[in-house]
Scaffold this motif. Structure first.
Motif, PDB file in Angstrom:
ATOM      1  N   TYR A   1      -9.904  -9.394   2.906  1.00 17.85           N
ATOM      2  CA  TYR A   1      -9.010  -8.540   3.680  1.00 17.85           C
ATOM      3  C   TYR A   1      -7.849  -7.977   2.861  1.00 17.85           C
ATOM      4  O   TYR A   1      -7.247  -6.990   3.259  1.00 17.85           O
ATOM      5  N   GLY A   2      -7.540  -8.589   1.737  1.00 18.98           N
ATOM      6  CA  GLY A   2      -6.466  -8.072   0.891  1.00 18.98           C
ATOM      7  C   GLY A   2      -6.943  -7.079  -0.148  1.00 18.98           C
ATOM      8  O   GLY A   2      -6.360  -6.977  -1.223  1.00 18.98           O
ATOM      9  N   LEU A   3      -7.997  -6.325   0.155  1.00 16.76           N
ATOM     10  CA  LEU A   3      -8.585  -5.458  -0.865  1.00 16.76           C
ATOM     11  C   LEU A   3      -7.621  -4.390  -1.354  1.00 16.76           C
ATOM     12  O   LEU A   3      -7.670  -3.998  -2.519  1.00 16.76           O
ATOM     13  N   TRP A   4      -6.704  -3.910  -0.502  1.00 19.12           N
ATOM     14  CA  TRP A   4      -5.784  -2.860  -0.945  1.00 19.12           C
ATOM     15  C   TRP A   4      -4.768  -3.416  -1.940  1.00 19.12           C
ATOM     16  O   TRP A   4      -4.425  -2.744  -2.920  1.00 19.12           O
ATOM     17  N   ASP A   5      -4.296  -4.636  -1.702  1.00 17.37           N
ATOM     18  CA  ASP A   5      -3.412  -5.277  -2.680  1.00 17.37           C
ATOM     19  C   ASP A   5      -4.157  -5.529  -3.987  1.00 17.37           C
ATOM     20  O   ASP A   5      -3.596  -5.367  -5.075  1.00 17.37           O
ATOM     21  N   SER A   6      -5.417  -5.936  -3.880  1.00 19.11           N
ATOM     22  CA  SER A   6      -6.204  -6.178  -5.084  1.00 19.11           C
ATOM     23  C   SER A   6      -6.471  -4.882  -5.847  1.00 19.11           C
ATOM     24  O   SER A   6      -6.469  -4.858  -7.082  1.00 19.11           O
ATOM     25  N   LEU A   7      -6.703  -3.789  -5.116  1.00 20.34           N
ATOM     26  CA  LEU A   7      -6.888  -2.495  -5.771  1.00 20.34           C
ATOM     27  C   LEU A   7      -5.645  -2.136  -6.584  1.00 20.34           C
ATOM     28  O   LEU A   7      -5.734  -1.725  -7.753  1.00 20.34           O
ATOM     29  N   ASP A   8      -4.462  -2.308  -5.987  1.00 18.20           N
ATOM     30  CA  ASP A   8      -3.218  -2.019  -6.707  1.00 18.20           C
ATOM     31  C   ASP A   8      -3.074  -2.927  -7.927  1.00 18.20           C
ATOM     32  O   ASP A   8      -2.583  -2.492  -8.983  1.00 18.20           O
ATOM     33  N   ALA A   9      -3.499  -4.185  -7.800  1.00 18.99           N
ATOM     34  CA  ALA A   9      -3.374  -5.125  -8.916  1.00 18.99           C
ATOM     35  C   ALA A   9      -4.282  -4.737 -10.080  1.00 18.99           C
ATOM     36  O   ALA A   9      -3.901  -4.871 -11.248  1.00 18.99           O
TER      37      ALA A   9
END
Length: 446
Positions: free
Chosen positions: A166-174
């Protein structure tokens, strides 16, 4: 088709569909069978037979019947501490976001830029439902892990990680930040271009799922390409470089499977759920490989994830979970799954997605349920080791309704919507029953 607003709602619907039928055909005999298997659970020392039953399993999966019950966390904590201290387990993997758990992992492993406390690390969690991991029970575990790690060499410290998508958007930014700061500009520019078709949706899961459904176009190939690049970089690296690369490598995998999960929401069937299940399993497998060939891991997740899906009506709809996939891929002898259940008390949940949390009463269980039979079998907290060779388990091979409460819970509909037909001895290796339980103690104020 109508796309569910969120996967937790999809899970609630699936559990509701499963809650009808499969009455126990030997209901009167069930309490006697359950009584014969029960062992009292009063203190951590009572867990010794359960640890003995774990044997050489590398995957120990610890469940919960809700995401808001204090005692599920405290007993998983007690069992995890003993597995770590006495059997050398190397990490705990939880049903939370990879990105959200990084501050806590850095804290417990004494990373130089870690937060000042487990509480501070958990208060950095910002995605609903906050209480699932930002609670006093998790903070206590974090402080214990830090103290346990204090005298250990850095590469021997026990970690804690999130395995959800569910945290894919944070992971994308990372991933973008890693390329921007650690690699030459041409490589960073290529990754920005590859991620652009997904990044254009700016964190809107539903908009992306509707786009895929309406146009047939997705970012599947692009996000997979980024994951392939970081996989190759990680695999070619020496051990010291791998310690640095593992975090962005896993971020890229979160984006890959998170996109797959969202894309699955645009189609009928189990694709969305199964993408998440596959990510759970593969993340734990990667962690086991990363920590070393002889290491062992503990997983904390809902019963719906850790109990073998083939022993429930999930199998009818083609759904899988980490309990099934780990057994199939790595062998039943390497996996030990412990389900958890309760009958009455209170639970922390919400009535709608992103709704206000409430302390709700847990209703008395359905009379034909596993929980009702366990209540009839006696008083007190207890656990059952489900030895498949024991004559006492024969009745537990038949389907029986088994309670499952998610982050969304409507107590008035509990009898129709919150039971999963379960063949207990095939779903779990052991089961912990806590007749009366209390709601979690959340850290965030509302």
């Amino acid at each position: 088709m109508t796309i569910p607003r969120h996967p937790f709602i999809l899970l609630a619907l699936l559990v509701g569909l499963g809650g009808i039928g499969f009455p126990g055909s030997h209901a009167g005999e069930l309490p006697q069978a359950l009584r014969a298997l029960a062992q009292p659970l009063r203190q951590a020392d009572d867990l010794t037979p359960l640890l003995d039953a774990v044997g050489d399993a590398r995957w120990v999966l610890l469940g919960e019947a809700s995401h808001g019950t204090r005692e599920f966390y405290t007993w998983r904590d007690a069992l995890s501490r003993r597995l770590i201290e006495e059997q050398g387990f190397s990490f705990i993997a939880v049903e939370g976001d990879w990105s959200a758990l990084i501050p806590l992992d850095r804290y417990v492993r004494h990373h130089p830029d870690a937060p000042a406390s487990a509480r501070e690390a958990l208060l950095q969690i910002q995605r609903w439902p906050l209480w699932m991991w930002a609670n006093t029970e998790m903070a206590a575990l974090g402080e214990w892990l830090r103290e346990f790690n204090r005298a250990r060499a850095p590469d021997e410290r026990v970690g804690i990680h999130g395995i959800d998508v569910y945290g894919l958007w944070d992971s994308l930014d990372a991933v973008l930040a890693f390329y921007q700061t650690q690699l030459p500009e041409p490589a960073a520019a290529e990754v920005r271009q590859l991620y652009q078709p997904l990044q254009a949706f700016q964190g809107d899961n539903i908009a992306y799922a509707r786009h895929v459904h309406g146009t047939g176009r997705s970012a599947r190939a692009e996000v997979a390409r980024v994951a392939e690049k970081l996989t190759a970089r990680y695999q070619a690296a020496d051990p010291e470089q791998r310690r640095v690369l593992f975090e962005p490598y896993q971020h890229a995998k979160v984006v890959e499977y998170g996109e797959r999960h969202l894309r699955g929401m645009a189609q009928a069937g189990p694709a969305s759920w199964n993408a998440r299940a596959q990510h759970f399993k593969r993340t734990v497998a990667r962690l086991l490989e990363h920590y070393g060939p002889d290491n062992r891991g503990i997983v904390w997740a809902h019963n719906t994830h850790i109990g073998d899906a083939r022993a429930t009506d999930m199998a009818r709809t083609g759904q899988v979970n980490i309990g099934q996939l780990a057994r199939e891929r790595h062998g039943a002898d390497t996996v030990f799954a412990v389900g958890f259940g309760t009958a009455t008390g209170t639970v922390l949940a919400a009535r709608r997605w992103e709704g206000r949390r409430e302390i709700m009463a847990t209703p008395e269980p359905r009379p034909d349920s596993l929980e009702a039979a366990l209540l009839a079998a006696g008083d007190g907290d207890r656990f059952l080791i489900l030895d498949r060779e024991s004559p006492a388990v024969e009745l537990l091979r038949e389907p029986i309704p088994h309670r499952a409460i998610g982050v969304i819970f409507i107590p008035e509909r509990e009898r129709l919507s919150n039971y999963v037909p379960t063949r207990l001895t095939e779903r779990y290796d052991a089961f912990v029953f806590l007749p009366r339980t209390r709601a979690l103690d959340p850290l965030h104020e509302e």
